[in-house]
Design a protein around this motif. Structure first.
Motif, PDB file in Angstrom:
ATOM      1  N   LEU A   4       0.851  -1.180   0.000  1.00 33.57           N
ATOM      2  CA  LEU A   4       0.000   0.000   0.000  1.00 33.57           C
ATOM      3  C   LEU A   4       0.890   1.235   0.000  1.00 33.57           C
ATOM      4  N   PRO A   5       0.358   2.374  -0.446  1.00 39.01           N
ATOM      5  CA  PRO A   5       1.190   3.580  -0.551  1.00 39.01           C
ATOM      6  C   PRO A   5       1.496   4.196   0.813  1.00 39.01           C
ATOM      7  N   VAL A   6       2.678   3.931   1.313  1.00 36.18           N
ATOM      8  CA  VAL A   6       3.120   4.549   2.566  1.00 36.18           C
ATOM      9  C   VAL A   6       4.536   5.063   2.378  1.00 36.18           C
ATOM     10  N   LEU A   7       4.872   6.086   3.132  1.00 30.64           N
ATOM     11  CA  LEU A   7       6.245   6.593   3.167  1.00 30.64           C
ATOM     12  C   LEU A   7       6.755   6.425   4.592  1.00 30.64           C
ATOM     13  N   HIS A   8       8.016   6.126   4.692  1.00 30.70           N
ATOM     14  CA  HIS A   8       8.589   5.822   6.001  1.00 30.70           C
ATOM     15  C   HIS A   8       9.550   6.922   6.433  1.00 30.70           C
ATOM     16  N   HIS A   9       9.364   7.341   7.653  1.00 35.60           N
ATOM     17  CA  HIS A   9      10.265   8.313   8.290  1.00 35.60           C
ATOM     18  C   HIS A   9      10.790   7.645   9.556  1.00 35.60           C
ATOM     19  N   GLU A  10      11.912   8.138  10.041  1.00 39.16           N
ATOM     20  CA  GLU A  10      12.458   7.493  11.245  1.00 39.16           C
ATOM     21  C   GLU A  10      11.523   7.662  12.444  1.00 39.16           C
ATOM     22  N   ARG A  47      -0.510  -3.222  10.875  1.00 36.75           N
ATOM     23  CA  ARG A  47       0.639  -4.037  10.480  1.00 36.75           C
ATOM     24  C   ARG A  47       1.921  -3.279  10.149  1.00 36.75           C
ATOM     25  N   VAL A  48       1.794  -2.039   9.734  1.00 36.31           N
ATOM     26  CA  VAL A  48       3.000  -1.368   9.228  1.00 36.31           C
ATOM     27  C   VAL A  48       3.661  -0.567  10.345  1.00 36.31           C
ATOM     28  N   PRO A  53       4.068   6.348  15.200  1.00 37.48           N
ATOM     29  CA  PRO A  53       2.768   6.965  14.903  1.00 37.48           C
ATOM     30  C   PRO A  53       2.451   6.860  13.413  1.00 37.48           C
ATOM     31  N   LEU A  54       1.153   6.759  13.129  1.00 35.21           N
ATOM     32  CA  LEU A  54       0.696   6.736  11.740  1.00 35.21           C
ATOM     33  C   LEU A  54       0.084   8.091  11.424  1.00 35.21           C
ATOM     34  N   VAL A  55       0.630   8.732  10.409  1.00 34.60           N
ATOM     35  CA  VAL A  55       0.128  10.049  10.001  1.00 34.60           C
ATOM     36  C   VAL A  55      -0.741   9.851   8.773  1.00 34.60           C
TER      37      VAL A  55
END
Lengths: 339, 603
Positions: A4-10, A47-48, A53-55
């Motif tokens: 799915l479209p997600v971007l990851h930040h630290e 799951r991700v 936190p999820l923004v």
């Protein structure tokens, strides 16, 4: 589950509701969040990178269907992962109904909701919220850098579309062929289009005084190349303008219009906004301008992935919105006039 | 596909391959069979599934003619795009060497036929003995080919010239043990040269001048197998195919179908039969419903039945149901022959399509449509399935309302000219159509590749043809998580930069895939599809190209248009609109461009 479209930040994980709606096949109503997208959202929540936190950026979503948030509500009740919802002002009534208690405030003009009382400190939420635009831009810039290919012989070659020499080529196929990259690039291009239109609305009075109509009342999205076509369709679908996509096969990189009968006067007062991949010399834009003129219309604006120059330097008498300047994504000596 | 399509031939009776009296002689069989292939192909919207031939390949034991029989069958099979693995045979009385039979050398009498039969699907029989061979022909379909001429117990029946053989109880036991082991719901075809039901030769004593004609042409001993099968209900449908009597019969009795087809060959004699030479196309539903069939006859153009000139045609254009016999003593038609029609662009018939048969593979061609042949005589149909009748209706209505169907000369290649053009842009600009097309294609694609909505397709690649194909492929990519590439194929990509063609990067990615999906807006001649296949074949090798599973998705593809391009590499082609006629002609079928200029030319 497919990706799915997600971007990851630290510090956090980031997604857009509109991207989830797109992946969940909800482009018929692009401003509405329906059940499938809600399920995708709760999958991300469950799951991700659950330790972060999820923004969720709700920009572009105006309505949430009944029960679309049932699964996320259940997920919130079952565990206390911090959730930060931004740009959700118009959705407040639905969130009031479905998510119960949450903190609400504004950060740099962005509405922020933090469901689950005290699940995250305000300062942390503010810091995270200031980061997500940079996260999007950083990722998209990386995608664009990856689509630059230097010629294997390391020599300069004349470009097909413009008289410049280049040591390599930006190939948008590397973005279009990868659904994750395509989604994020298209979303940002859609943002640029809407920003142009919104700015036109705000400045309308002023510009009209100067004799220039800033925001065309009716306009069509124009693509004039193979690689511009998917971008125009994506931007059209994301902005609810799929009725206004016009594709001409093709004016670039090599010029050869294969359906000459399409060069008829357009019915009605419709101007054009060009959607394309990369502007290097501006040749394709100039031809598109001529095409618009031949149909009794104007080319008002362009939205592209990357531009070599500042818009004024192309001398097109119109503005260009772009995601990156090409010199950020390739060696400085890539383009030159002579060998 | 909800039905199998089977071509039934019988009684070739090749006596002298060089004699002018033979339709199947060496110097005429191609002219004789090619128009038959045209008639068959124009009635199919999917490839032919089986070719069944029920004996008498040669005449009067002339086993030397088996080679020529194989040549004839192979020629027809090539035209019909059917491999030898889908051809299944049984012997007739004429395929047996009589003098060896009468000398008791049953095996030797049949050896030449058995060697011949091994060239076809018979060689892959799952069960076999001297009497029969059982072949598994795919999911849900089996075929039992029986030697109805064989006499096992000469104390019961004495072998005689050209008469049906016996069938002992222990043989029936063995055959039933094969049949009862078949999965429940299986459809079973039984081929035997002689008819097994006397109803099939009803009225024969009144037609033939031999009082013993029925005994010489009905395999009465086979009735034991027939009766036991009637009582075994696990088989959903039994269809008996036979020849020998040189006349077409098509009846249903007690739920079993009994079909005889007239001869394909035989010499023309001075007093030749008035029943034309023929072939039969059978539509056999997979759910066990009653089959339908269509007899295609060869009619001489002169007064006499000469093996020189004639035309293949059918009685009407529609598949018809068999006559159902309820009482053994009378023929009673329970149902009128039913026709299945697929309305095309006529608005008044649009509602009919919604209520029409669920057998979407039925092809009801326009009677005025004439297939086009290329120089080698081969023509191709493009088997294509409709994704959604409702969406098709909306597409055709939008095209009509917006007046975006154009007629003229549209030169899309150096070989073909399309006589029609649809402006795809305005069509997809209409409210919701682009989203619906993408959504339906995505659902169909998941079904074809057999994945769930939330799964990705790692081993699949989408190739979008030209601008609108690129749009569709990129959207499908988002919905399915599949990698996609856009390629320019108009005029073979010669008007585009190399990065927009089938580049090395695209080929490298395809190498690791199992499925390749070609996505296009309109498929007219099919040349772009073939071009892509040939490009992959050239770049990666023919073996690699054949390893892949090839699928196609399109917005519009006229399913009854005959084409000069072979797209048989496609496993499936699904389209959102298959009933809009988009005629294509060979380039030289039209006047010069100075007389009739092209509206569009890709050259």
């Amino acid at each position: 589950m497919r990706s799915l479209p997600v971007l990851h930040h630290e510090d956090f994980v980031y997604t857009r509701l509109k991207a989830l709606a797109w992946v969940a096949n909800e482009t018929i109503l692009p401003t509405v969040l329906q059940a499938n997208a809600g399920k995708a959202l709760s999958y991300l929540f469950d799951r991700v990178e659950r330790n972060k936190p999820l923004v969720i950026n709700c920009h572009g979503i105006n309505v949430i269907d009944d029960h679309a948030l049932d699964s996320i509500r259940g997920a919130l009740e079952s565990h206390q992962r911090p959730l930060i919802i931004v740009n959700a002002g118009a959705l407040k009534p639905q969130f009031d109904r479905d998510l119960g208690q949450y903190d609400l405030y504004r950060v740099d003009g962005v509405t922020v909701m933090v469901p689950g009382a005290a699940s995250i400190e305000r300062a942390t939420a503010e810091r995270i919220v200031s980061q997500f635009p940079k996260l999007e831009q950083k990722n998209v810039t990386a995608f664009i850098k990856e689509c630059f290919r230097q010629y294997p012989d390391k020599k300069m070659h004349r470009m097909a579309s413009t008289p410049l020499m280049s040591s390599g080529v930006f190939d948008a196929r590397h973005i279009i062929s990868d659904s994750e990259k395509f989604i994020w690039v298209s979303m940002l291009m859609a943002d640029r289009l809407e920003a142009y239109l919104d700015a036109g609305l705000e400045n309308e009075g002023q510009r009209q005084d100067a004799g220039t109509l800033n925001k065309p009342k009716n306009f069509r999205l124009l693509a004039v190349s193979l690689r511009g076509s998917p971008l125009a369709a994506a931007v059209g679908l994301l902005t609810g303008r799929q009725q206004s996509i016009e594709i001409v096969d093709h004016m670039g990189p090599k010029y050869r219009i294969l359906e000459e009968h399409s060069l008829r006067l357009s019915a009605g007062n419709e101007d054009y906004i060009y959607i394309g991949d990369f502007v290097v010399g501006g040749t394709e834009l100039k031809i598109a301008q001529a095409y618009a003129r031949s149909k009794g219309a104007m080319l008002r604006h362009a939205v592209v992935i990357g531009s070599r120059l500042d818009p004024a330097e192309y001398q097109l008498d119109m503005d260009i919105s772009y995601l990156v300047k090409l010199d950020e994504c390739c060696p400085p000596t890539t383009f030159q006039f002579n060998e | 596909m909800s039905a199998w399509h089977i071509l039934h031939l019988t009684d070739l009776h090749i006596n002298d391959p060089n004699a002018p009296a033979e339709h199947l002689r060496t110097r005429y069989y191609k002219e004789y069979l090619q128009p038959l292939a045209v008639q068959v192909l124009r009635r199919l919207s999917n490839p032919l599934d089986l070719l069944i031939i029920t004996g008498d390949f040669v005449d009067r034991g002339r086993v030397d003619n088996f080679d020529h029989a194989q040549t004839v069958i192979s020629y027809l099979a090539d035209l019909l795009h059917i491999s030898s693995e889908r051809i299944i045979v049984c012997n007739g009385n004429h395929d047996v060497v009589r003098n060896k039979e009468e000398a008791g050398e049953y095996q030797a009498a049949r050896q030449a036929y058995k060697d011949f039969a091994k060239k076809f699907a018979n060689k892959n029989a799952v069960k076999e003995n001297d009497r029969a061979a059982l072949c598994k022909l795919g999911e849900g379909l089996s075929c039992l080919m029986i030697d109805a001429t064989l006499v096992v117990d000469s104390t019961i029946i004495k072998p005689a010239n050209d008469t049906p053989g016996d069938l002992t109880e222990s043989e029936v036991d063995e055959l039933m043990s094969w049949i009862t082991a078949l999965p429940e719901g299986e459809v079973l075809i039984i081929g035997s040269h002689y008819p097994v039901h006397d109803l099939m030769v009803r009225n024969a004593p009144f037609e033939e001048d031999e009082p013993n004609w029925a005994n010489r042409h009905v395999w009465f001993r086979g009735a034991m197998l027939r009766e036991r099968l009637l009582r075994w209900h696990a088989i959903s449908r039994v269809v008996w195919l036979c020849g020998d009597i040189h006349k077409p019969v098509n009846i249903v009795h007690d739920g079993h179908c009994y079909i005889s087809t007239g001869r394909l060959g035989t010499r023309t004699e001075r007093f030749d039969s008035l029943i034309p030479r023929q072939a039969r196309l059978i539509q056999l539903p997979k759910d066990g419903k009653t089959p339908r069939s269509l007899v295609i006859e060869y009619k001489p153009v002169g007064h006499h039945s000469q093996a020189q000139i004639g035309d293949w045609d059918s009685k009407g254009e529609s598949f018809t149901l068999a006559q159902t016999i309820t009482e053994a003593n009378e023929l009673e038609i329970i149902k009128e022959p039913e026709t299945v029609t697929i309305p095309v662009t006529d608005e008044s018939r649009a509602e009919e399509q919604e209520a029409s048969s669920t057998i979407t593979s039925v092809s009801t061609p326009d009677p005025t449509h004439v297939p086009v042949l290329n120089a080698t005589g081969a023509i191709y149909t493009m088997p294509v399935e409709l994704i959604s009748a409702e969406l098709q209706q909306e597409i055709i209505k939008t095209i009509t309302d917006l007046r975006i169907y154009y007629f003229g000369r549209f030169t899309t290649s150096q070989s073909e000219v399309s006589l029609s053009w649809v402006s795809i842009g305005p069509l997809l600009n209409e409210e919701g159509i682009l989203s619906q097309v993408v959504s339906r294609m995505a659902d169909s694609l998941r079904e074809l590749v057999r994945i769930k909505e939330d799964e990705g397709m790692e081993k699949t690649v989408l190739i979008g043809f030209d601008c609108w194909g690129a749009v569709l492929a990129s959207q499908l990519s988002v919905l399915t998580g599949t990698r996609n590439f856009c390629v320019a194929l108009r005029a073979g990509g010669k008007h585009n930069v190399s990065a927009e063609t089938v580049s090395q990067e695209v080929l490298e990615y395809i190498k690791d895939c199992e499925t390749i999906v070609l996505v296009s807006d309109v498929v007219a001649s099919g040349r772009s599809l073939r071009f892509l296949y040939d490009s992959v074949s050239e770049g990666l090798g023919e073996a690699e190209a054949q390893r892949l599973r090839w699928l196609a998705l399109s917005i519009i593809c006229d399913r009854i248009q005959s084409r000069q391009v072979d797209c048989c590499f496609l496993d499936k082609h699904l389209s959102t609109c298959v009933d809009l006629r988009m005629p294509v002609l060979p380039y030289d079928a039209l006047p010069e461009e100075s007389v009739l200029p092209s509206v569009i030319s890709f050259q």
